[in-house]
Design a protein around this motif. Sequence first.
Motif, PDB file in Angstrom:
ATOM      1  N   GLY A  64      25.511 -10.455  12.246  1.00  0.00           N
ATOM      2  CA  GLY A  64      24.634  -9.660  11.384  1.00  0.00           C
ATOM      3  C   GLY A  64      24.336  -8.288  11.953  1.00  0.00           C
ATOM      4  O   GLY A  64      23.367  -7.648  11.565  1.00  0.00           O
ATOM      5  N   SER A  65      25.181  -7.845  12.894  1.00  0.00           N
ATOM      6  CA  SER A  65      24.981  -6.524  13.481  1.00  0.00           C
ATOM      7  C   SER A  65      26.315  -5.967  13.958  1.00  0.00           C
ATOM      8  O   SER A  65      27.298  -6.704  14.083  1.00  0.00           O
ATOM      9  N   PHE A  66      26.318  -4.654  14.235  1.00  0.00           N
ATOM     10  CA  PHE A  66      27.511  -4.006  14.775  1.00  0.00           C
ATOM     11  C   PHE A  66      27.105  -2.678  15.379  1.00  0.00           C
ATOM     12  O   PHE A  66      25.975  -2.223  15.218  1.00  0.00           O
ATOM     13  N   SER A  67      28.045  -2.082  16.099  1.00  0.00           N
ATOM     14  CA  SER A  67      27.795  -0.767  16.681  1.00  0.00           C
ATOM     15  C   SER A  67      28.846   0.209  16.190  1.00  0.00           C
ATOM     16  O   SER A  67      29.953  -0.183  15.818  1.00  0.00           O
ATOM     17  N   GLU A 117      23.432   1.436  17.070  1.00  0.00           N
ATOM     18  CA  GLU A 117      23.412   0.009  16.745  1.00  0.00           C
ATOM     19  C   GLU A 117      22.832  -0.174  15.351  1.00  0.00           C
ATOM     20  O   GLU A 117      21.852   0.469  14.980  1.00  0.00           O
ATOM     21  N   LEU A 118      23.487  -1.070  14.598  1.00  0.00           N
ATOM     22  CA  LEU A 118      23.142  -1.248  13.196  1.00  0.00           C
ATOM     23  C   LEU A 118      22.960  -2.717  12.850  1.00  0.00           C
ATOM     24  O   LEU A 118      23.680  -3.581  13.345  1.00  0.00           O
ATOM     25  N   LYS A 119      22.005  -2.952  11.974  1.00  0.00           N
ATOM     26  CA  LYS A 119      21.758  -4.290  11.442  1.00  0.00           C
ATOM     27  C   LYS A 119      22.462  -4.359  10.090  1.00  0.00           C
ATOM     28  O   LYS A 119      22.286  -3.464   9.237  1.00  0.00           O
ATOM     29  N   LEU A 136      20.653   1.708  10.419  1.00  0.00           N
ATOM     30  CA  LEU A 136      20.618   2.257  11.766  1.00  0.00           C
ATOM     31  C   LEU A 136      19.315   1.851  12.444  1.00  0.00           C
ATOM     32  O   LEU A 136      18.232   2.164  11.962  1.00  0.00           O
ATOM     33  N   VAL A 137      19.446   1.144  13.574  1.00  0.00           N
ATOM     34  CA  VAL A 137      18.281   0.658  14.310  1.00  0.00           C
ATOM     35  C   VAL A 137      17.951   1.588  15.472  1.00  0.00           C
ATOM     36  O   VAL A 137      16.791   1.888  15.732  1.00  0.00           O
ATOM     37  N   ALA A 138      18.985   2.053  16.182  1.00  0.00           N
ATOM     38  CA  ALA A 138      18.761   2.936  17.332  1.00  0.00           C
ATOM     39  C   ALA A 138      20.053   3.668  17.668  1.00  0.00           C
ATOM     40  O   ALA A 138      21.143   3.160  17.426  1.00  0.00           O
TER      41      ALA A 138
END
Length: 195
Positions: A64-67, A117-119, A136-138
Amino acid sequence: MHHDIGARCALYPMPATIVGAVVDGRPNFLAIAHVGILNNAPPQYLTVSLKKFRHTAKGIRQSGSFSICLPRASMAVVTDYVGIVSGRDVDKSGVFDVFYGRLGNAPLIRECPVNMELKLHDVLDLPAHEVFVGELVASHVDEGCLREGKVDLEKVRPLLFDYSSGWYFSLGEPVAPCWRVGRDHPAYQAAKGVK
């Protein structure tokens, strides 16, 4: 005279990126140039477009996430390598010095000056590709590539990908300041009463 060359995307070059995801418990990376920015206000959403058979797509769904990591021009060889070999056949978890940020499961690359880093928010199912929409989380930026808290592209020297020529490029000299150079246009000056 302009020539009709058919339905060919002419938006290249694009930034070459390395997309990371944990697949079956280990970090995996894939070079991707088909990334997009959906908006520039919080929350921000970015996209990556992957062919449906890509191993990395499996990891994005699992975690559920990726960069999205932005390599330097000097990283052309390793960037191309992670794009031409599949994580199904080759363990790419040791290719980079991996670290994790806020999400804890989106692998980031220490060698890349910019890592985001993305959710996972949504997946668009197209005929040959899946478009992963991530919130986009950070963003993690090498401090040597910052100027007044913003990413300095001259210091990053990002790798650029051109599909039509099949070559990687890098940035040249800055051309003009955004949101300011247009003030030199005669129509702008006339509207503002500048003589």
